[in-house]
Design a protein around this motif. Structure first.
Motif, PDB file in Angstrom:
ATOM      1  N   ASP A  51       0.839  -1.194   0.000  1.00 66.08           N
ATOM      2  CA  ASP A  51       0.000   0.000   0.000  1.00 66.08           C
ATOM      3  C   ASP A  51       0.878   1.249   0.000  1.00 66.08           C
ATOM      4  O   ASP A  51       2.061   1.194   0.324  1.00 66.08           O
ATOM      5  N   SER A  52       0.297   2.364  -0.388  1.00 68.26           N
ATOM      6  CA  SER A  52       1.038   3.624  -0.502  1.00 68.26           C
ATOM      7  C   SER A  52       1.660   4.053   0.821  1.00 68.26           C
ATOM      8  O   SER A  52       2.767   4.590   0.849  1.00 68.26           O
ATOM      9  N   GLU A  53       0.963   3.803   1.915  1.00 71.76           N
ATOM     10  CA  GLU A  53       1.466   4.221   3.222  1.00 71.76           C
ATOM     11  C   GLU A  53       2.758   3.485   3.590  1.00 71.76           C
ATOM     12  O   GLU A  53       3.710   4.087   4.080  1.00 71.76           O
ATOM     13  N   THR A  54       2.812   2.180   3.329  1.00 70.15           N
ATOM     14  CA  THR A  54       4.011   1.398   3.630  1.00 70.15           C
ATOM     15  C   THR A  54       5.188   1.847   2.775  1.00 70.15           C
ATOM     16  O   THR A  54       6.299   2.035   3.279  1.00 70.15           O
ATOM     17  N   ILE A  55       4.935   2.017   1.485  1.00 68.51           N
ATOM     18  CA  ILE A  55       5.994   2.472   0.572  1.00 68.51           C
ATOM     19  C   ILE A  55       6.481   3.851   0.995  1.00 68.51           C
ATOM     20  O   ILE A  55       7.684   4.110   1.048  1.00 68.51           O
ATOM     21  N   SER A  56       5.547   4.723   1.326  1.00 67.07           N
ATOM     22  CA  SER A  56       5.873   6.090   1.725  1.00 67.07           C
ATOM     23  C   SER A  56       6.756   6.120   2.967  1.00 67.07           C
ATOM     24  O   SER A  56       7.767   6.822   3.005  1.00 67.07           O
ATOM     25  N   SER A  57       6.383   5.363   3.971  1.00 67.48           N
ATOM     26  CA  SER A  57       7.149   5.385   5.218  1.00 67.48           C
ATOM     27  C   SER A  57       8.524   4.747   5.054  1.00 67.48           C
ATOM     28  O   SER A  57       9.490   5.184   5.677  1.00 67.48           O
ATOM     29  N   THR A  58       8.636   3.741   4.201  1.00 66.29           N
ATOM     30  CA  THR A  58       9.921   3.074   4.005  1.00 66.29           C
ATOM     31  C   THR A  58      10.884   3.927   3.180  1.00 66.29           C
ATOM     32  O   THR A  58      12.068   4.011   3.499  1.00 66.29           O
ATOM     33  N   LEU A  59      10.378   4.551   2.117  1.00 66.69           N
ATOM     34  CA  LEU A  59      11.239   5.291   1.193  1.00 66.69           C
ATOM     35  C   LEU A  59      11.332   6.786   1.491  1.00 66.69           C
ATOM     36  O   LEU A  59      12.050   7.503   0.790  1.00 66.69           O
ATOM     37  N   ASN A  60      10.615   7.257   2.504  1.00 68.77           N
ATOM     38  CA  ASN A  60      10.592   8.687   2.841  1.00 68.77           C
ATOM     39  C   ASN A  60      10.153   9.550   1.659  1.00 68.77           C
ATOM     40  O   ASN A  60      10.742  10.592   1.373  1.00 68.77           O
ATOM     41  N   ILE A  61       9.132   9.086   0.950  1.00 69.59           N
ATOM     42  CA  ILE A  61       8.479   9.837  -0.114  1.00 69.59           C
ATOM     43  C   ILE A  61       7.049  10.051   0.367  1.00 69.59           C
ATOM     44  O   ILE A  61       6.455   9.145   0.935  1.00 69.59           O
ATOM     45  N   SER A  62       6.497  11.223   0.130  1.00 68.82           N
ATOM     46  CA  SER A  62       5.147  11.483   0.633  1.00 68.82           C
ATOM     47  C   SER A  62       4.145  10.486   0.034  1.00 68.82           C
ATOM     48  O   SER A  62       4.316  10.006  -1.084  1.00 68.82           O
ATOM     49  N   GLN A  63       3.117  10.196   0.801  1.00 70.31           N
ATOM     50  CA  GLN A  63       2.108   9.232   0.358  1.00 70.31           C
ATOM     51  C   GLN A  63       1.407   9.718  -0.905  1.00 70.31           C
ATOM     52  O   GLN A  63       1.109   8.923  -1.803  1.00 70.31           O
ATOM     53  N   LYS A  64       1.179  10.994  -0.996  1.00 70.50           N
ATOM     54  CA  LYS A  64       0.554  11.570  -2.189  1.00 70.50           C
ATOM     55  C   LYS A  64       1.446  11.372  -3.413  1.00 70.50           C
ATOM     56  O   LYS A  64       0.978  11.034  -4.497  1.00 70.50           O
ATOM     57  N   ARG A  65       2.747  11.557  -3.226  1.00 70.51           N
ATOM     58  CA  ARG A  65       3.714  11.376  -4.333  1.00 70.51           C
ATOM     59  C   ARG A  65       3.777   9.903  -4.745  1.00 70.51           C
ATOM     60  O   ARG A  65       3.852   9.589  -5.934  1.00 70.51           O
ATOM     61  N   VAL A  66       3.775   8.994  -3.783  1.00 66.60           N
ATOM     62  CA  VAL A  66       3.788   7.559  -4.089  1.00 66.60           C
ATOM     63  C   VAL A  66       2.560   7.194  -4.919  1.00 66.60           C
ATOM     64  O   VAL A  66       2.676   6.504  -5.941  1.00 66.60           O
TER      65      VAL A  66
END
Length: 91
Positions: A51-66
């Motif tokens: 999910d976007s939230e997991t990717i966002s938190s792992t890669l330090n990219i905003s959830q909106k950007r993911v």
């Protein structure tokens, strides 16, 4: 006067091209990071769903950007019937 008009047009075109190139490179860098993360996290032959939230938190990219990058990428697909859950394309 005509010379200034040509110079202004050239400057506008160059600045626009620079802005577009910057956005394209930023997209490709973010897409590459997300693809690498999905590929590295994938189990043997199983399709990994993230999910976007997991990717966002792992890669330090905003959830909106993911969400934006995954939605535009031809290498990443949204899991049917879900909201912001992503899988690698079967290309």
């Amino acid at each position: 006067m005509f010379d200034y008009l040509i110079i202004a047009i050239v400057v506008i075109v160059v600045i626009s091209a620079h802005g577009w190139l910057y956005l394209w490179v930023k997209f490709k860098l973010d897409e590459g990071s997300i693809l690498k993360y999905l590929q590295d996290s994938k189990a043997s032959d199983e399709q990994l769903v993230m999910d976007s939230e997991t990717i966002s938190s792992t890669l330090n990219i905003s959830q909106k950007r993911v969400s934006s990058v995954c939605g535009k990428s031809s290498h990443i697909e949204e899991l049917p019937g879900s909201n912001e859950h992503w899988i690698l394309s079967q290309q």
